[in-house]
Design a protein around this motif. Sequence first.
Motif, PDB file in Angstrom:
ATOM      1  N   ASP A 191     -23.546 -48.118  -9.990  1.00  0.00           N
ATOM      2  CA  ASP A 191     -24.515 -47.653 -11.119  1.00  0.00           C
ATOM      3  C   ASP A 191     -23.691 -47.746 -12.267  1.00  0.00           C
ATOM      4  OD1 ASP A 191     -23.612 -45.522 -11.398  1.00  0.00           O
ATOM      5  OD2 ASP A 191     -25.440 -44.661 -10.399  1.00  0.00           O
ATOM      6  N   GLU A 192     -24.324 -47.336 -14.126  1.00  0.00           N
ATOM      7  CA  GLU A 192     -24.167 -46.960 -14.831  1.00  0.00           C
ATOM      8  C   GLU A 192     -22.707 -45.840 -15.006  1.00  0.00           C
ATOM      9  OE1 GLU A 192     -27.967 -47.046 -17.160  1.00  0.00           O
ATOM     10  OE2 GLU A 192     -27.901 -49.052 -17.709  1.00  0.00           O
ATOM     11  N   SER A 193     -23.080 -45.607 -14.161  1.00  0.00           N
ATOM     12  CA  SER A 193     -22.621 -44.350 -13.898  1.00  0.00           C
ATOM     13  C   SER A 193     -20.467 -45.102 -13.879  1.00  0.00           C
ATOM     14  CB  SER A 193     -22.365 -42.896 -13.265  1.00  0.00           C
ATOM     15  OG  SER A 193     -22.672 -43.015 -12.182  1.00  0.00           O
ATOM     16  N   ASP A 194     -20.545 -46.262 -13.300  1.00  0.00           N
ATOM     17  CA  ASP A 194     -19.374 -46.481 -12.982  1.00  0.00           C
ATOM     18  C   ASP A 194     -18.693 -47.908 -13.362  1.00  0.00           C
ATOM     19  OD1 ASP A 194     -17.164 -48.096 -12.380  1.00  0.00           O
ATOM     20  OD2 ASP A 194     -17.862 -48.079  -9.764  1.00  0.00           O
ATOM     21  N   PRO A 195     -18.432 -47.336 -14.712  1.00  0.00           N
ATOM     22  CA  PRO A 195     -17.029 -48.169 -16.040  1.00  0.00           C
ATOM     23  C   PRO A 195     -16.468 -49.403 -15.445  1.00  0.00           C
ATOM     24  CG  PRO A 195     -15.811 -46.391 -16.067  1.00  0.00           C
ATOM     25  CD  PRO A 195     -17.266 -45.527 -14.730  1.00  0.00           C
ATOM     26  N   PHE A 196     -16.129 -49.390 -14.401  1.00  0.00           N
ATOM     27  CA  PHE A 196     -15.722 -50.792 -13.748  1.00  0.00           C
ATOM     28  C   PHE A 196     -16.934 -51.550 -13.792  1.00  0.00           C
ATOM     29  CE2 PHE A 196     -13.990 -53.426 -10.699  1.00  0.00           C
ATOM     30  CZ  PHE A 196     -12.253 -53.483 -11.281  1.00  0.00           C
ATOM     31  N   TRP A 197     -17.731 -51.494 -12.963  1.00  0.00           N
ATOM     32  CA  TRP A 197     -19.038 -52.098 -12.315  1.00  0.00           C
ATOM     33  C   TRP A 197     -19.871 -52.276 -13.551  1.00  0.00           C
ATOM     34  CZ3 TRP A 197     -20.842 -54.011  -8.326  1.00  0.00           C
ATOM     35  CH2 TRP A 197     -21.645 -54.420  -7.376  1.00  0.00           C
ATOM     36  N   GLU A 252     -10.960 -39.380 -10.605  1.00  0.00           N
ATOM     37  CA  GLU A 252     -11.871 -39.731 -10.413  1.00  0.00           C
ATOM     38  C   GLU A 252     -11.477 -41.531 -11.255  1.00  0.00           C
ATOM     39  OE1 GLU A 252     -15.271 -39.321 -10.287  1.00  0.00           O
ATOM     40  OE2 GLU A 252     -14.650 -36.692  -9.681  1.00  0.00           O
ATOM     41  N   ARG A 253     -10.650 -41.460 -11.688  1.00  0.00           N
ATOM     42  CA  ARG A 253     -10.056 -43.041 -11.982  1.00  0.00           C
ATOM     43  C   ARG A 253      -9.981 -43.264 -10.421  1.00  0.00           C
ATOM     44  NH1 ARG A 253      -5.977 -42.828 -16.875  1.00  0.00           N
ATOM     45  NH2 ARG A 253      -5.478 -44.742 -16.077  1.00  0.00           N
ATOM     46  N   LYS A 254      -9.084 -42.792  -9.613  1.00  0.00           N
ATOM     47  CA  LYS A 254      -8.832 -42.561  -8.338  1.00  0.00           C
ATOM     48  C   LYS A 254      -9.228 -43.388  -7.455  1.00  0.00           C
ATOM     49  CE  LYS A 254      -4.659 -43.939  -5.706  1.00  0.00           C
ATOM     50  NZ  LYS A 254      -5.304 -43.785  -4.651  1.00  0.00           N
TER      51      LYS A 254
END
Length: 612
Positions: free
Chosen positions: A278-284, A351-353
Amino acid sequence: TGSAGGDDSYKVLILDAATRDILSPLLRVQELRKHGITLHLMINVNREPIPDVPAIYFVEPTQDNVQRIAQDLAKGLYDSCSLHFSSSLPRALLEELAAECVRHQCLDRVAKVYDQYVKYVSLENTLFTLQEPQAYLQLNDPQASDVQVEAAVRRIVEGLFCVLATQGVVPVICAPKGGAAQMVAQQLEQKLREHLTNARSNLFADAPASHLSRPLLCLFDRNVELAVAVQHSWSYKPLVHELLGLHLNKVELAVANKTDGGPAVAGAKGSHKSYELDESDPFWMANGALPFPKVAEEVETALSKYKSDVAAVNQAGATSDADMLADQQAAMANSTKALVSAVNQLPELTERKKMIDKHTNIATLLLNQIKARSLDAFCMLEEEFFTRTADSKALLQLLNDQSKGSGEDNLRLAIVYLLTAAQPVPSEELAAIEKALQDTGAEVRALSYVRKVHSLSQQLSQQQVMGGMLAKDGTAKGSSSATNLLDWADKLYGQSLNAVTAGMKSLLGAGRQLAVTRQVEALMEGKGEEGEYVVLDPRAAARGSHSGPSGGAYQSALVFMIGGGTYLEHISLMELGQRSQPPKHIAYGCTEVLSASSFVSQLALLGAKSGY
C-alpha cells in the motif's frame, strides 16, 4: 468514561464483512489500539458480554444488522453503543431499531447514531472500489429481471454518492449514451439533485459551485474495452494482482527460510507470509507501474544501496588503535557519536531490509510463474495484436504449443485477437481457433459471448463515429522485443534477482493508449463529440441540462468503470494526469478490481446463459 466515542476510553469495535473490508486497507491493528480499540469482533458471531466497556458498531444499514444491534442492546452486552452505518440508514430501519429499544427499555444505551457515507473501499489516494463482485454479469445477464438490474444500478449509485459525499464535491456527470453507464449517471444526478435541495442535511453545503472548481465524473461501461480486462500485463501491480492474488492491498505467499539465514524464498512449501502493499510501501508506490524487468533492477539497486549504507555505518563506528593512542579522549568522543548515529539509523535500515526482502520474494515468485507459463510469449503476441502486426497464424501456432500457457491463457489470447482484429474473423478461422482452445481445455463459451458483444459493438460504431481526436496517440510508440525473454533463468533459487534476470530484454508496454484514457483525455479538454455522451449537471436549474466550464477544460476528473476495472487502466490514467500540462488530478474507481481469471469466468457464465 462511559462514552462510546470518548478517545480516553477503551472500546470494542463491532464490524460486518463489508465494513471490515473498508477498514482493512486503511488501518492496522496497532493503529486501532492507538485509538483505544482493544478488541474488534464480527457482528454475526456470538459475543460475550463486556458490560463496563463502550462499543462502536460500524456496519452496513441492513435489517439483519439492525436486528442484531437491537438484540445486543437488549442483552446489555456493552456499557453504551455508538452506531455508525456505512451509508444512510433508511427511515424504516431507524424506526424499527427505536421501537425495539423502547420495547426492551434500553434506549439509554444508544449514545449516537451516524450515517458515515463510506460504502466503498479506498485502496490508494487515487484508487477505490465499491466491492460489488460480478457486477458485469449482473448488468449483462440476459436472464436477469428488471428488478435485479435496477437493484444492481441502485447499489452502484449509492456507492458513488458516498464517494462524492466524502470528497465534498458535486461533479458534472458524463457517460456514453445507452447502457448501464447512462442509467447510473441519470440516477446519480437525481439523487444529488434531491439531496442538494434538502436544506436540513446537505452534505455538499461547502462544495464549490463554480464550474472551474468542480471535477468531471466520467462513467464508463466495461464494454468500452473488453480486451484490457483479459490481456496479459507486464507491469508490476497487475502481475502481482493476477498471479499472486493481491486483495485489499494484501498478498499471501508461501515461503521457506534459507538455511544460511538469508531472506525467505517465495514459492517454496512452508509457512505463509502476508505482505501489505500500500501507500506505506515507498517501493511499491514508486515502481508498481513499471515493467517487471525494471522492477527487478530496482530491487537490486535498493539492495546495493542498503549494503552500502550498512558498510558506511560499520565504518563510521570503527576506530583504529593508532587513532586511540594519538588522542584517546577525542577518539572516544568520536566513537561515541558514531555509535549513537548508528543506533539511530538501525530502525530505518531494518525497515528497508524488510521491504527489500518482501519485494525479492514477490519478484522471485512472479518470475517462477512467468517462466512456468511462458507469459512473456503471450504478452508479446498480444501487443502485436493491438498494433496489428501479427495474424491468426501466430495465434494458432501459440495455441497449439502445449508447452506454453494454460487453457485460460490461451482463451485470453484468443479473446484479445478477436477484439483487435481489423476485420471480422472468418468462420473457418474461428472454427480452427475454437478447436485449438478445446484441445487445451479452455471454456469456449466465453469466446462465443465476446464474439457476439464485439459484433454488436462494431455495428454500433458504424453509426457512431468518434472522430480522429479520440484516436490520436492510439498507435504504438514502440514495439516489444521478439527475443524469448525467459531464457535468462536456469535456476530460480539461490541467485540474486540480478543474476536471475541477466540477459533479459525489457518487455516494455507499447505506449498504446487505452480506450478509457483516450476518452477521458478528450472529455477533460472539452473535445468530446456532441451527441455521443449524456452530460448532466446536478446544480443546473433544469434537470438534465449542462453548461460547460469556460474554455471547456477540467483540471480534475473522477473516472468510474461499471462492471469492473483493472490496475492497468488505473496506471494509464495516472500517467495521463502526470503528463498533462499543467498536471491534472485523476482518480479511478470501479465496481470491483478485476482479475483476468474472474472476468473470464463471468464471460463464460454469460455465454452459457445466452445459450452458446
